[in-house]
Design an enzyme around this catalytic site. Structure first.
Site: not given
Ligand SMILES: Cc1ncc(COP(=O)(O)O)c(C=O)c1O
Length: 449
Positions: A92-93, A200, A225, A230, A298
């Site tokens: 998700g990041s 979320d 994510s 999730h 990537n």
């Molecule tokens: C609102 C939100 N954005 C982004 C992320 C990042 O997701 P990831 O952990 O898959 O990088 C999270 C992680 O829980 C999140 O709660």
């Protein structure tokens, strides 16, 4: 079918049966098995034999990188959400990073986000919603949030606007949509991009003027994510989605090394024009496979992740229903405690696919947030805070604090209140009624009720 292919098919069937058997004997869990004191996590992966057999099926392909399961996932995920384009990524990041970076592309003309431009967001949330903004050198403008929705206070939007504002990038908090109607109107009025961090909130619905759509699909770009807590999981994973063809092209370019070419992995000359273009200052006919139109990354996922995701997609709607039912049950259970606890409320016009059940402990009520979270954890019930609480207060801001690397609109009173008084517990589909009732019982006991 050749003999070899038939043998291969039969071997796969045999392996599949063994894997199903393994799942039934060693991995299957019963959410209804519970004794007081057993661990109650805030979230976790929920799966059956299909996820495991898909994963093994993909392992037997031994394709490893993006392949048939990735294609299937991207197509079905887009169909399910009702968007034109979806790009699978490794978290998700990463999805947020790509969503933001796509908006910095020169192809967007005067809407390109440049260094020094401003992006309206909130300080109360997950760090990687805002990290890409600052890493690039744009300026996050922090607006306060409002309790009990824990989302952006839309009455502050106009105050946050400046001649440098180019976008709004915010999350739907714990499944509860922010005021999409107001935020979308604001973005349209001022020609701003809207990025919905939907990490979320997968499966949450929101209605504007009689039209209901999933969150993540109202703005210009949505992100998801698939980390285990999730709504659906593939271990690590994420997705970026849009209805805009140009943004989709930019998203794919930033995900795939910044390249200009759109050949899928392992395929050459997909466009049929591999050797006849002229780009930048390169010689005519320079192999299009190695032409870079952006400074990219990537951030692709593997086909094994996608294989698990494909099995999870079938469960998304039932997962969202289970999350809603668990949330309702908790709320009913805690209804009588509102003199000390602020209970969550869904946003107007929304049907949330809740990520968690968020609670604020009223100030000066004789019990603190930490009293309750400690009591819950002592009973093996996992608790979480609303992520960063106030990201500006974290060590990662030490070097930026009180510099012009960010801007704050008025005070962040509610943000600080949440940092001090708020926590959340789980509503994920792996929870039974008995576990929900037990969580409520422990909270009541912690409050002396
Ligand atoms: C609102 C939100 N954005 C982004 C992320 C990042 O997701 P990831 O952990 O898959 O990088 C999270 C992680 O829980 C999140 O709660």
């Amino acid at each position: 079918m050749s003999n070899k292919m038939e043998e291969q098919k039969a071997a796969r069937e045999e392996i599949k049966k063994l894997v199903e058997d393994y799942y039934n004997r060693f991995l299957k869990t019963d959410k209804n098995e519970f004794s007081e004191g057993d661990r109650i996590p805030y979230a976790g992966r929920v799966f059956d034999e299909k996820e495991v057999t898909n994963l093994v099926d993909s392992a037997l392909d031994f394709w490893l990188t993006a392949g048939r399961y990735t294609d299937e996932f991207e197509t079905r995920f887009a169909q399910l959400l009702g968007v034109k384009y979806a790009s699978l990524v490794n978290s998700g990041s990463s999805a947020n990073l790509i969503a933001f970076m796509a908006l910095t592309a020169r192809e967007l003309g005067d809407r390109q986000i440049k260094r020094g431009d401003e992006v309206i967001t909130v300080a109360c949330g997950f760090p990687t919603t805002i990290a890409p903004i600052m890493q690039y050198g744009a300026i996050p403008v922090f607006v306060d949030v409002a309790v009990p929705q824990y989302n952006i206070d839309v009455t502050q939007l106009e105050k946050a606007l400046s001649s440098k504002t180019k976008a709004v990038m915010i999350a739907h908090t714990l499944g509860n949509p922010f005021d999409l109607k107001a935020v979308k109107e604001f973005c349209e009025k001022h020609n701003l991009w809207l990025v919905e961090d939907n990490c979320d909130s997968l499966g949450s619905e929101y209605t504007i003027d009689g039209e209901t759509r999933y969150t993540g699909t109202w703005g210009d770009i949505g992100t998801s994510s698939f980390y285990p807590p999730h709504h659906i999981t593939m271990g690590e994973g994420g997705c970026v989605y849009t209805n805009n063809a140009l943004l989709n092209k930019l998203i794919k370019s930033y995900r795939d090394w910044g390249r200009d070419c759109v050949c899928p992995p392992g395929k050459d000359n997909f466009c049929g024009r591999r050797f006849d273009g002229q780009f930048g200052q390169l010689p005519v006919g320079y192999d299009h496979k190695y032409v870079y139109s952006h400074l990219g990354y990537n951030l692709k996922a593997t086909d094994m992740q996608a294989a698990v995701g494909c099995a999870q997609l079938d469960k998304l709607v039932s997962f969202a229903d289970a999350r809603r039912a668990n949330w309702e049950r908790l709320k009913n259970n805690l209804q009588d405690l509102q003199d000390v606890l602020t209970l969550p409320e869904p946003a107007e016009g929304s049907r949330p696919s809740w990520f968690g059940f968020i609670i604020s402990v009223r100030e000066n009520c004789g019990v603190s947030r930490n009293d309750i979270t400690k009591a819950l954890e002592a009973h093996n019930i996992q608790t979480r805070l609303l992520f960063s609480g106030n990201i500006i207060k974290h060590p990662c801001f030490d070097e930026f604090r009180d510099t012009d690397a960010y801007r704050v609109v008025s005070d962040l009173k509610a943000t600080d209140y949440i940092m001090n008084n708020t926590f959340w517990i789980g509503v994920y589909p792996g929870l039974s009624d008995e576990k929900i009732d037990y969580m409520a019982k422990v909270i009541k006991e912690a409050l002396g009720r």
